[in-house]
Design a protein around this motif. Sequence first.
Motif, short mmCIF file in Angstrom:
data_model
loop_
_atom_site.label_atom_id
_atom_site.label_comp_id
_atom_site.label_asym_id
_atom_site.label_seq_id
_atom_site.Cartn_x
_atom_site.Cartn_y
_atom_site.Cartn_z
N GLN A 334 -1.35 8.95 -0.35
CA GLN A 334 -1.99 8.37 -1.52
C GLN A 334 -1.00 8.15 -2.66
O GLN A 334 -1.04 7.12 -3.35
CB GLN A 334 -3.15 9.28 -1.99
N GLU A 335 -0.10 9.09 -2.85
CA GLU A 335 0.92 8.94 -3.89
C GLU A 335 1.86 7.78 -3.56
O GLU A 335 2.29 7.03 -4.45
CB GLU A 335 1.73 10.24 -4.03
N LYS A 338 0.09 4.52 -4.26
CA LYS A 338 0.05 4.30 -5.71
C LYS A 338 1.38 3.75 -6.21
O LYS A 338 1.41 2.82 -7.03
CB LYS A 338 -0.28 5.63 -6.40
N HIS A 341 1.74 0.06 -5.10
CA HIS A 341 0.91 -0.83 -5.92
C HIS A 341 1.54 -1.07 -7.28
O HIS A 341 1.48 -2.18 -7.82
CB HIS A 341 -0.50 -0.26 -6.06
N SER A 342 2.15 -0.03 -7.83
CA SER A 342 2.83 -0.19 -9.12
C SER A 342 4.00 -1.16 -9.00
O SER A 342 4.21 -1.99 -9.89
CB SER A 342 3.34 1.17 -9.62
N SER A 352 7.88 4.83 -10.65
CA SER A 352 8.00 4.56 -9.21
C SER A 352 9.41 4.86 -8.73
O SER A 352 9.59 5.39 -7.63
CB SER A 352 7.66 3.09 -8.93
N SER A 487 -5.78 -2.74 0.26
CA SER A 487 -6.70 -2.01 -0.63
C SER A 487 -7.06 -2.79 -1.88
O SER A 487 -7.38 -2.19 -2.92
CB SER A 487 -6.07 -0.66 -1.02
N ALA A 489 -5.09 -4.59 -3.69
CA ALA A 489 -4.01 -4.63 -4.68
C ALA A 489 -3.12 -5.86 -4.55
O ALA A 489 -2.44 -6.24 -5.52
CB ALA A 489 -3.15 -3.37 -4.55
#
Length: 590
Positions: A334-335, A338, A341-342, A352, A487, A489
């Motif tokens: 999950q990290e 994330k 996506h950033s 990131s 997802s 994104a």
Amino acid sequence: MAFAGRRDVPEPPDFGILKRLARDQLIYLLEQQHEVDKLYKVESRPALSTSDQFCFLVRPRIKTMRYIADIVNADKMSGRSRKYKIIFSPQKFYACEMVLEEEGVFGDVTCDEWSFYLLPLDEDIISMELPEFFRDYFLEGDHRWINSVARALQLLNSLYGPFGKTYGIGRCAKMSYELWQELEEESEGDGQGRKPEIGNVFLMDRDTDYVTALCSQVVYEGLVDDTFRIKCGSVDFGPDVTSSDKSIKVLLNAQDKVFSQIRNEHFSSVFGFLSQKSRNLQAQYDRRRSMDIKQMKNFVSQELKGLKQEHRLLSLHIGACESIMKKKTKQDFQEMIKAEHSLLEGFDIRESTSFIEEHIDRQVSPIESLRLMCLLSLTENGLIPKDYRSLKTQYLQSYGPEHLLTFHNLKCIGLLTEQSAGETLTAVESKVSKLVTDRAAGKITDAFNSLARKSNFRAISKKLGLIPRVDGEYDLKMPRDMAYVFSGAYVPLSCKIIEQVLERRGWLGLEEIVRLLNGNEFFVSDSTVEDNPAWESQRVILAVFLGGCTFSEIAALRFLGKERGCKFIFLTTAITNSARMMEAMIEAKA
């Protein structure tokens, strides 16, 4: 071809003829011509056999030639006399003959070719099974496989064409198309006037869109590939999936009734489907309790076998999901998502970068660390020198100095690059610099170095709307666009290009996008092929990926096909993912 907005999707062509052609050729070569009675897999150790002849069916690879030369020379040393036949597939290369000559065995072997270009993996996927294509062409600049691509297109055109419209982008795509046309001119094609089964072709180079291939896959089929490695349409599920001490090889295609319903789904929706499927199966089993003897007899003879097979497959896919969950939980999945996506959105770049540094320092995975560094570089149009040196130093300290060549390879191919002077100006910077002195502008430039910078990817993303703007949560169970494969994104760039070009019936209006992608686009319409909108073939598109295609891209284009009432068929040099791409760069040092 323009999207008509119809929901009825045409049936795909029957690729059974490709399988029959390949099978018949192989049987003729092995059994009739060479009287082969036993098969061995080409491995690192010599084959043990008392036969007086060896027939090698191989890819034209240098490593394999040395393996064969070792066997021949070992027989010579022991005084054993045999006949040796090498059958190259799909074609023979001069470099292989040179290696045999260098090893002193060229005069002891005879060579043949098996023109096997296409392997149907599913009802809509054909693979050339050339994983080396990516490294050979995009890193080494080796054009030898272009002939194989052109001949594969010629074969498909002869069986399912003639293709009316051909679109493409990329240098390799253009060369492949031109050679294909030369082959068509040399051959006496008999397809003119025939009703085609495939009306449109779209060729795309992998380097047109590296970003999509480097993103973590979250559709079920993509996750299975990332976790277990799908090879030639099948996967080996180990004891952690089968809940036994044995591994099972499972074919993953449309014939698997469970897999066919979840393969394109976002992983978050899969468990719910499998749970409901389990309850439905149990309800079908429970019907037996109220049956009379005649009904029971019909149930046993007609339904029971199918239900048992479906139950077995359901158990395997539930086990696969549980195994994926365990492995991804350990990897802080999950990290990682994330952080990805950033990077895609251009926000929190410094955070990131810190995540990537921590990933490297913890030595989580050399492949994953490289992937994240490449994704950062591609989305930011290269790393600023300070970050490049820092990340490179940390990586080499964590994973070893032998990766110096890996960094060289990544730089050559454009996956991990360092910005040169003058490339760090952002749009905001350039506007501000007009209002201040040169000296002040220099200070502002230094201040902007730690922020997100303008890049080709960022500009392309903005122009094509690759980052969806959604109010509230993105509905992954009822997706509205192709972004669901990541997802919600990011819409895959490769798929968006295909959508836009087909919608516009060409590249008109996409000139700026083409410029940012370094050109080499083309569109050719065959005036000899009747453009009949009523034909189903006008809604069948052959998407050709040169350098590999991911299951995420396949899922996205399947979704687009359903939405727009068309059918995508996929031809790829090989199925790929981020790990395979990174490994190709590491293996290139050998």
